[in-house]
Write an enzyme that holds these catalytic residues in place. Sequence first.
Site, short mmCIF file in Angstrom:
data_model
loop_
_atom_site.label_atom_id
_atom_site.label_comp_id
_atom_site.label_asym_id
_atom_site.label_seq_id
_atom_site.Cartn_x
_atom_site.Cartn_y
_atom_site.Cartn_z
N SER A 60 -33.69 -39.32 -6.66
CA SER A 60 -33.32 -38.25 -7.30
C SER A 60 -33.43 -36.94 -6.14
O SER A 60 -34.26 -36.16 -6.25
CB SER A 60 -33.95 -37.78 -8.41
OG SER A 60 -35.06 -38.05 -8.47
N GLY A 98 -38.37 -45.98 -0.10
CA GLY A 98 -39.65 -46.51 0.64
C GLY A 98 -40.88 -45.70 0.69
O GLY A 98 -41.70 -46.22 1.39
N SER A 99 -40.67 -44.59 -0.08
CA SER A 99 -41.84 -43.97 -0.34
C SER A 99 -42.94 -44.34 -1.04
O SER A 99 -44.13 -44.16 -1.01
CB SER A 99 -41.68 -42.28 -0.86
OG SER A 99 -40.82 -42.51 -2.17
N SER A 155 0.74 -1.24 -0.02
CA SER A 155 0.08 -0.08 -0.08
C SER A 155 0.93 1.23 0.01
O SER A 155 0.47 2.16 -0.64
CB SER A 155 -0.97 -0.22 1.09
OG SER A 155 -1.85 -1.04 1.24
#
Lengths: 608, 304
Positions: free
Chosen positions: A522, A451-452, A19
């Site tokens: 998914s 399992g749905s 700087s």
Amino acid sequence: MEKPIIRLVTCGSVDDGKSTLIGRLLVETDSVPDDTVDAAKSVRRSGSTIKAGDIDFSLLTDGLEAEREQGITIDVAYRSMNLLNGRRLIIADAPGHEQYTRNMAVAASRSDFALVLVDATRGIRTQTLRHLTICSLMGVTKIAVVINKLDGVGYSEQVYKDIQEGLKETIERLDIKNIHFVPVSALAGDNVVYGTENMPWYDGPTLLEYIQEWDVEDKGENLPRLNVQMISRAENFRGLAGTIVGGKFAVGDEVAVLPSKKTAKISQIATFSGDLKEAEDGKAVTLVLEPDVDATRGDVIELADKASLPADRFAATVVWLGETDLIHSKSYFLISGSTQIPAIVTNIRHVLNINNGEHDAARVLKTNEIGVVELATDAPVALIPYKQNRFKGNFILVDRATMNTVGAGMVKHSLRRSANVSEHHYDIDRDARAGQKNQKAKVIWLTGLSGSGKSTIANALEKELFSLGMHAYVLDGDNMRLGLNKDLGFTREDRAENVRRVSEVAHSLYDAGLVTIVALVSPYAEDRAQARALFPEGDFAEVWVKTPAEVCAERDPKGLYKKAAAGELPNLTGVGQEYEVADSAELVIDGTGLVDESVELLIEKFFS
Amino acid sequence: METVISSPSVLEALENESIEIFRETAAAFRKPVMLYSIGKDSSVLLHLARKAFAPGPIPFPLMHIDTTWKFKEMISFRDETAKEHGFELLVQTNHDGIKDGITPFSMGASEYTRIMKTVALRAGLDKHGFDAAIGGSRRDEERSRAKERILSVREPGHRWDPRSQRPELWRTYNPRLAPEQTMRVFPISDWTELDIWNYILQENIKVSPLYFAKERPIVWRGSQMIMVDDDRYPLKDGETPEIRRIRFRTLGCYPLTAGVDSDATTMEKVVKEVTELKLSERATRLIDGDKEDSMEKKKTEGYF
């Protein structure tokens, strides 16, 4: 070739006195307003040892409030400086601390030259090697190594020489040809803008002299290109507005529109101030073509006989800027010039160790990492190797959810797979195949927890369609994993690839005219959206089989939840991994209801 | 050391870069707008926009945030300019603020600016559903601006978060927006104040007459000369404005904008004076002196 605006990147940290160096350059070239200089004489940060009344040069360039409190620079800042002979220097000040790679890549991306600071009292540090590596990678080919704080080592020539010697190997490895060493003291003002008596052993130019002498080399590649930003329309006028990159276009040039490869002649180069006979690199113009061939925003205009070959597969170096990792199979927006196109990373070849240049194996790229990857774009784009022209070979990757810029890419070369394997068009098309079966081809994509009830519903739906005289086929996630996808696991990346493969197979069956029923967990919305993108609107239906996790766990037809509970299955969706709800679903089915009712709902919604 | 400032070739290069940004904004966003403040930077911005889209018209409207305390000559210049160039002009005012009696005298300059400018600007952007707002900020104006991007994302509520700016590389801009984000676009980021003046001179761009020296009625407030533009200005007991030959280096609300002594009656003289003076333009605008870093604070709230 003399460019009116030169861009310079400064690399180094606050400790190196960067700087202070920039501040002094600005003040001593009259590039800072007087009142700002006055403020830098009176304001002091805590712990400052600079005498009141003297200029604290570092205060001139440290920008944001938070940064000043911490006394560090954390973001790239830009400063303009006037040079002799009427040229302009724009300094991109890149911070050296955390996030160094990201910030440096940003600052270096447009820069013609680099100043790499080395603190003489500390010698070469790892960060010096990083700076050189990133500059070389981003195409900054001219570098001044500024050895600062020589006042702190008694202006010793030996220290200067040791540093020069110590960087030799790195410079050779990176093949940096144009490099120069300048010994300075930014604090005392030696050799920055004015020469000094303190280092009689150095007879080279001061830093400013060196910067001013710099000239942008004309590189080999100088073929003109225009990125079509927009179509400009007025009465009796239709032109392609954009900025010329690389070379020169003239009226009468035979040009090609990419990627379509249609050819035409330039009949007019229009600007606000009147028509031009020719226009070159950097000029914003509007081209009128004869004949007025179809061209649109994102297309590229090049000389017809030297047009580049658009491709949809590339190898590229990517600097990863994102907070979350780069993973392969995930879809990003690739932006290059005015071209925006979905792209996926198909392979991560390696990650670069920027300290020693070695290639390490990697499965992901993390923030601030640099790697070589392979990409596939949804359609061909005209990118050429970055080494030939950085403005024709760069791209950024944008996260499709946050829209943040997460990657900076530099093309190495195109992978010509797509040119060798061109799409074959058959005489019998999808509509003909589906018509023969008296149906419309479509995809029913069942998503939901393990399992749905997806497979059960898929099976029942196929039976029902069969009885209605339709031709359907079920793609079951588990069955796919026994064959095509048996090399995949259950990580985020592998799940994405699993979905991608299943969606491609579904597409083939769909193309065969079949009703394709997919039963696949998914769990990620993005992966599902990508599958959807393969199909015309209306032909893909996402159906969320919504069953509470407790019910699935109780059913547990494959014993997965038991395994997960025992800690043997860390990636089970709904337990160890998240299921992203299917907000975009065309239909939500209550998975605790009767299967027949679910099938009825599906038939009513999609087949009547 | 003698330096050449704003050479024609530098101005040409800056102009080309700005045009590229203008075109990208017009094409990539659903509904852009250009903020028009009537000042010199806006005049240059307007000129560049005309160049970018010629021979076609400027494909977006211009919006002026009117606090009702602007110099009268600004408003007449604004309306004449809109007529001359045929662009669509929108004017946005915070009428609630006026109803609440908010004036430059009723509170500190920065709170006044927040209510009458920042709030009005946000309301104007929301009302019309603009997804990109083009402004004339430059990186040399002030330190926090040195770090702002050319395409700078605003979070919902128009907040600017300096910590989460998108990296901006090459000349490859990312115009994509997540839901409820908007964009601010700064096509003249790389220009300096002297570039602006020299470009106005070179291109013969019309600017407000307030930039030229003329005898005007002023009163002193501290060391600042404030022009008494109408009878709303509160004079002290027995105070009568003195007539003084002044001009303005920046334009804003007249009670908050100090004039400077000057004999510059032509653009050549203005450029010469500005070059010699080299005093930061914002030192003559009262609000920024409020506190160090006030600009960064205002920007995080949605100010330009």
